[in-house]
Design a protein around this motif. Structure first.
Motif, PDB file in Angstrom:
ATOM      1  N   PHE A 146       0.808  -1.225   0.000  1.00 34.29           N
ATOM      2  CA  PHE A 146       0.000   0.000   0.000  1.00 34.29           C
ATOM      3  C   PHE A 146       0.843   1.279   0.000  1.00 34.29           C
ATOM      4  O   PHE A 146       0.354   2.331  -0.391  1.00 34.29           O
ATOM      5  N   SER A 189      -2.534   1.424  -5.043  1.00 34.98           N
ATOM      6  CA  SER A 189      -2.816   2.822  -4.689  1.00 34.98           C
ATOM      7  C   SER A 189      -4.317   3.072  -4.658  1.00 34.98           C
ATOM      8  O   SER A 189      -4.808   3.883  -3.872  1.00 34.98           O
ATOM      9  N   TYR A 205      -9.330  -3.048   4.649  1.00 36.20           N
ATOM     10  CA  TYR A 205     -10.281  -2.001   4.259  1.00 36.20           C
ATOM     11  C   TYR A 205     -11.387  -1.834   5.318  1.00 36.20           C
ATOM     12  O   TYR A 205     -12.084  -0.820   5.340  1.00 36.20           O
TER      13      TYR A 205
END
Length: 566
Positions: A443, A482, A501
């Motif tokens: 990430f 991204s 998430y």
């Protein structure tokens, strides 16, 4: 020491030469030291992982590694490229198959130091029989170091293991071998030079080309001076034999057919190599202070020519032959790629060939014109060079001291940027190794540094370097994330979903792909979501991926939901 000190006090000319020699050695150290220090912070990248398989069993002994390296060399020789020496050394010395990062650091520092030794000894050898003055030779060595290392960051040469093994290491061996031939008549050094030349010819084809051509220039020089030796021809035969083994390897033709299946284009390669030589010359003379180096080399040639008898025919032959060095060097690159340009590692070889040949040509040109130039003109030349150094930085960014690569590299080192990048890169590789996911998501990537090698992990999981990392670490895929959605150039859309998430417990998760062309597809219903997930579809398709996090197996209470459109 007392004799040197007394001579320094009594002889003004000796004092000047001594100071210039010391200054040149200090300046050479200033140029190379930042690169050597930065090379100690090299990290794994791209082809370093290629064909390494899963993490190596450390109990394997060196004999098995030796045999595996030979088998790998044979495989590559017949399937991809012919650089037999580099392919063997790449596997045999690989830190990934040995002691890891400490071994990598040692290898990369040795690689840089070996290049410094090779270039210094080679330039010293070139001018040993041309210039009696040692301080003049030191000046020319400084000129070559500044011209090669001062204006461009050669990150694939000094900071990348594979680039070092395929390009820098064999180039250094070639220069050391040529220095031995130029500086010694002893049989031992001739034998060792032959071994080193054969090894160097097994590196990149550009290295094989420049090594053979340089040795040819040595032989022509000795023929003209009537001091040729039989073993010189033997050494040339060895270098050419190694180059032929390399260039005629079946793997080279297999690789070229992938790059350009229309065949080899010799005439086009000659044009491209000439064009790239011109482009390199324009860059050096117009965008950098290389003209100052040219003036210094020319000035040294004039000073030398004033003190000896000039053989104009010999000098002009050597000037003409040296002018072809960059073209010959870059010809294999243009032939292999069927185009001009080339990656950083290839442009390094071209720049090195151009700088060395330019310095030699200008010294010899200064010698030929020395009798026609009055000594009184030297002051004007020096004043012109000083004015250029004062005026040009105002007009050209590349002329500023702060634009020189050694200065910029040293600043990045002292400010901690390169050490920090080194640590961050290795943290990412450690995370890849320890990640329990089959599809590894990265990430965050460290901010790249212009003066250093950058990690090259991309969003496309099928990108070569991504696949090589995944293969080495035993993962299905590795990808930089991204945004959740990525559309690749091969008409595929990837939707990347990670447990990170979400904030709630992921024991009961349902995921649906709502495709405009295929309708709704159940990916999972009320199942645990513990691992990264990649949903792949055609880039022409549109729709969304819906994720629902439920409180229990009944699926009545939604704790969290997310919809990712593509």
């Amino acid at each position: 020491m007392k004799e040197i000190w007394s001579r320094l006090k009594a002889d003004r000319d000796y004092r000047i030469r001594f100071i210039v020699a010391i200054l040149c050695m200090i300046l050479i150290l200033v140029i190379v030291l930042p690169i050597i220090v930065a090379s100690s912070m090299s990290f794994y990248r791209g082809d370093d992982f290629a064909d390494m398989g899963t993490i190596w069993d450390s109990r394997r002994n060196i004999a098995e590694l030796f045999l595996d390296s030979l088998r790998y060399t044979k495989k590559i020789f017949f399937s991809w490229q012919g650089n037999y020496f580099s392919m063997f050394m790449q596997m045999f010395l690989s830190p990934l198959l040995g002691k890891g990062l400490p071994q990598l650091r040692v290898i990369m520092v040795i690689n840089s130091v070996l290049f410094v030794i090779g270039l210094s000894s080679f330039i010293w050898g070139i001018f040993k029989h041309e210039i009696d003055s040692g301080w003049c030779r030191l000046v020319l060595i400084f000129c070559c170091f500044l011209g090669i290392l001062g204006f461009e960051v050669w990150y694939q040469i000094f900071y990348w293991y594979t680039g070092a093994i395929v390009y820098t290491f064999p180039l250094s061996l070639a220069m050391i071998a040529l220095a031995m031939i130029l500086l010694s008549d002893k049989k031992f050094y001739s034998v060792l030079a032959g071994v080193l030349l054969f090894c160097a010819a097994g590196g990149s084809l550009a290295i094989a080309a420049i090594a053979c051509y340089w040795l040819l220039l040595v032989i022509v020089s000795r023929i003209l001076k009537k001091n040729i030796r039989k073993k010189d021809y033997i050494l040339l035969f060895i270098a050419i034999a190694g180059s032929l083994v390399n260039s005629l390897a079946p793997g080279n033709f297999a690789r070229h057919s992938v790059i350009d299946d229309s065949g080899l284009h010799l005439f086009r390669a000659v044009i491209f190599s000439f064009s790239e030589t011109v482009i390199t010359g324009e860059w050096l003379f117009l965008e950098t202070p290389f003209i100052i180096i040219a003036i210094i080399a020319f000035f040294v040639g004039i000073c030398v020519g004033k003190r000896k008898i000039i053989d104009a025919s010999y000098l002009w032959v050597m000037i003409v032959l040296n002018a072809f060095t960059p073209i010959v060097t870059y010809f294999p690159v243009c032939l292999g790629y069927s185009s001009g340009g080339g990656p950083n590692r290839c442009r390094f070889i071209l720049t090195l060939a151009f700088v060395i040949s330019a310095v030699v040509i200008l010294v010899f040109l200064g010698e030929t014109l020395s009798q026609r130039i009055q000594v009184s003109c030297m002051r004007e030349v020096i004043v012109m060079a000083v004015l250029l150094l004062i005026i040009m930085p105002i007009k050209r960014e590349g002329w500023k001291i702060t634009s020189l690569v050694p200065y910029r590299t040293m600043m990045e080192l002292t400010e901690g940027n390169i050490p920090n990048y080194y640590r961050e890169a290795n943290k990412i590789y450690d995370a890849m190794r320890d990640d329990e996911n089959e599809d590894v998501f990265i990430f965050t990537m460290p901010n790249s540094i212009d003066e250093f090698l950058a990690m090259d992990i991309k969003e496309d999981p099928n990108y070569l370097i991504n696949t090589e990392c995944a293969y080495y670490f035993g993962k299905r895929s590795v990808q930089y994330v991204s945004e959740p959605v990525y559309v690749s150039n091969d008409n595929k859309t990837y939707v990347r979903i990670a447990p990170s998430y979400f904030e709630h417990d992921l024991q009961f998760v349902s995921i649906f792909n709502n495709s405009a062309s295929q309708g709704t597809e159940e990916i999972q219903v009320l199942e645990p979501f513990d691992n990264n997930l990649v949903v792949e579809m055609s880039s022409k398709d549109t729709g969304s991926v819906s994720i629902y996090v439920f409180a229990d197996a009944d699926g009545r209470e939604i704790l969290e939901e997310m919809e990712i459109s593509y």
